[in-house]
Write a protein that holds these residues in place. Structure first.
Motif, PDB file in Angstrom:
ATOM      1  N   ASP A 177      12.770 -10.087  22.526  1.00 41.01           N
ATOM      2  CA  ASP A 177      11.657 -10.445  23.404  1.00 41.01           C
ATOM      3  C   ASP A 177      10.713  -9.273  23.640  1.00 41.01           C
ATOM      4  O   ASP A 177       9.525  -9.470  23.890  1.00 41.01           O
ATOM      5  N   ASP A 178      11.246  -8.083  23.574  1.00 35.28           N
ATOM      6  CA  ASP A 178      10.422  -6.884  23.723  1.00 35.28           C
ATOM      7  C   ASP A 178       9.941  -6.370  22.374  1.00 35.28           C
ATOM      8  O   ASP A 178       8.835  -5.819  22.260  1.00 35.28           O
ATOM      9  N   LEU A 179      10.734  -6.539  21.335  1.00 35.39           N
ATOM     10  CA  LEU A 179      10.404  -6.012  20.014  1.00 35.39           C
ATOM     11  C   LEU A 179       9.279  -6.786  19.344  1.00 35.39           C
ATOM     12  O   LEU A 179       8.360  -6.186  18.761  1.00 35.39           O
ATOM     13  N   LEU A 180       9.306  -8.101  19.405  1.00 40.35           N
ATOM     14  CA  LEU A 180       8.346  -8.902  18.651  1.00 40.35           C
ATOM     15  C   LEU A 180       6.899  -8.705  19.102  1.00 40.35           C
ATOM     16  O   LEU A 180       5.996  -8.669  18.243  1.00 40.35           O
ATOM     17  N   PRO A 181       6.603  -8.531  20.394  1.00 39.84           N
ATOM     18  CA  PRO A 181       5.219  -8.190  20.748  1.00 39.84           C
ATOM     19  C   PRO A 181       4.756  -6.866  20.159  1.00 39.84           C
ATOM     20  O   PRO A 181       3.577  -6.708  19.827  1.00 39.84           O
ATOM     21  N   GLN A 182       5.670  -5.919  20.004  1.00 38.17           N
ATOM     22  CA  GLN A 182       5.313  -4.661  19.357  1.00 38.17           C
ATOM     23  C   GLN A 182       4.929  -4.897  17.886  1.00 38.17           C
ATOM     24  O   GLN A 182       3.976  -4.307  17.377  1.00 38.17           O
ATOM     25  N   VAL A 183       5.696  -5.765  17.222  1.00 38.78           N
ATOM     26  CA  VAL A 183       5.411  -6.084  15.824  1.00 38.78           C
ATOM     27  C   VAL A 183       4.062  -6.797  15.712  1.00 38.78           C
ATOM     28  O   VAL A 183       3.259  -6.514  14.815  1.00 38.78           O
TER      29      VAL A 183
END
Length: 395
Positions: free
Chosen positions: A180-186
């Motif tokens: 949930d935190d990683l995918l917005p970074q991607v």
């Protein structure tokens, strides 16, 4: 084609990032998948491994028993070198075939577990590292891949450290908090950096820059400069007699605009013009409207000729100055940097000038900002030029 090197420690989550990038349109070249492909049953790669390590590395069906191979191949440096000597050329050949088949406008993501260890970053336009704390990675490896902490640590201990990966990373993605935190970074990486970078690279255009703003000295600047230096050295080859980190970001502790300045020293202008296309193809298009430094008083203006390349990457501002060896501009760039490094009073004096120049350029962008900035900075450089030469002559 934009080439992205993707890596991270075991269990960090690079496979999650790879899938997310593919969903957004990237073409994945998966190092692990290729490594399995080149040692599949019936391949020369598997035959070579059996010859080196014995039939005990095979499963009952004749396929490679990876845990059995790991037990012998990671036992010591010699065994690991044997494994790498067999598999790496095969993986490299297959990787090259897959990249050659990709469209010219593709964003190719190469998922390479040992990217840092094998020093492959210079081959990429960007290196993306996924990071997570070691205890979390060990839990993930045991829970999702069935690898015991002891076995995981045996592999981790012979791989790059977290500090080495950070030094190699143009982009760090934090995966401590989960998807949930990683995918917005991607998502931000894809839309804000990779897509415009690929477009700029294909069109050989510079990335836009905003207002001139000084920031506190960043200890990551030398690592960024070294990554860029490696890429430039690869494309310039022997034509680059030396490549140096110059300018304010090359002086530890000095506030500066967040721009990496590099100087390529060449033998003559034929060499400078000869590397222009290679630099542009690597993401450093040339600015044809800048052909010289401002000449210093009492010198021959013709001696201050240079070439300037800049960044196509919207996430990292870069100026690449190409100067002929022995020219006054080439010498001054190096000696001015070294003078600032060793003289605290000189750093303070320069910082005061830079702050005045920043204030003069406030609210402006592009060429207008640069003109106002240089109107303040230029006269000071004229005054300090003989001081720097005198200091250099006493060393």
């Amino acid at each position: 084609m934009l080439r992205i090197g993707l890596s991270g420690g075991m269990g960090a989550g690079k496979s999650t990032v790879a899938r997310a990038l593919v969903e957004r349109g990237a073409i994945l070249v998966d190092g692990d998948a290729i490594a399995r492909e080149v040692v599949a049953p019936g391949t020369p790669g598997l035959a070579a491994l059996v010859s080196a390590f014995g039939a005990g590395i095979l499963a009952a069906d004749g396929s490679l028993n990876r845990p059995a191979l790991a037990a012998v191949a990671f036992a010591d440096d010699e065994a690991r070198a044997t494994l790498n000597g067999i598999t790496h050329p095969l993986v490299g050949q297959r990787t090259a075939e897959l990249i050659a088949a990709a469209p010219a406008d593709a964003i190719v993501v190469q998922d390479i577990p040992l990217l840092v260890e094998n020093r492959l970053g210079a081959l990429m336009n960007l290196v993306v590292i996924v990071q997570a704390d070691l205890p979390l990675r060990l839990r993930r490896l045991e829970e999702f891949r069935g690898i015991s902490p002891a076995d995981a640590m045996a592999r981790i201990d012979v791989q790059a450290t977290d500090d080495q990966r950070r030094a190699a990373a143009d982009v760090l993605l934090d995966n401590n908090a989960g998807a949930d935190d990683l995918l917005p970074q991607v998502d931000a990486l894809w839309h804000e950096r990779l897509v415009p970078f690929e477009r700029n690279l294909r069109n050989r255009e510079r990335a836009p820059r905003g207002a001139i703003r000084l920031v506190a000295s960043d200890p990551a600047w030398p690592d960024a400069a070294e990554r860029l230096r490696g890429r430039i050295a690869l494309v310039c080859g022997a034509e680059a007699r030396r490549i140096d980190h110059i300018g304010s970001t090359a002086v530890p502790g000095l506030a500066a605009e967040d721009v990496i300045d590099l100087q390529i020293t060449v033998a003559d202008w034929a060499a400078a013009d000869g590397i222009a296309d290679a630099l542009a193809a690597a993401g450093f298009p040339r600015l044809d409207d800048i052909r010289a430094d401002d000449p210093k008083p009492g010198t021959d203006p013709a001696a201050w000729e240079k070439r300037v390349h800049v960044n196509a990457d919207p996430g990292r501002a870069v100026n690449v100055h190409v100067r002929v060896e022995g020219s006054p501009g080439q010498r001054f760039a190096l000696e001015f940097r070294d003078w600032l490094r060793v003289d605290p009073a000189a750093r303070e004096e320069y910082s005061a000038v830079e702050r005045k120049a920043e204030a003069a350029a406030a609210g402006l962008t592009g060429s207008a900002a640069i003109a106002e900035y240089l109107a303040v900075e230029g006269p000071w450089f004229d005054e300090v030029y003989p001081r720097v030469l005198a200091w250099a002559d006493t060393r």
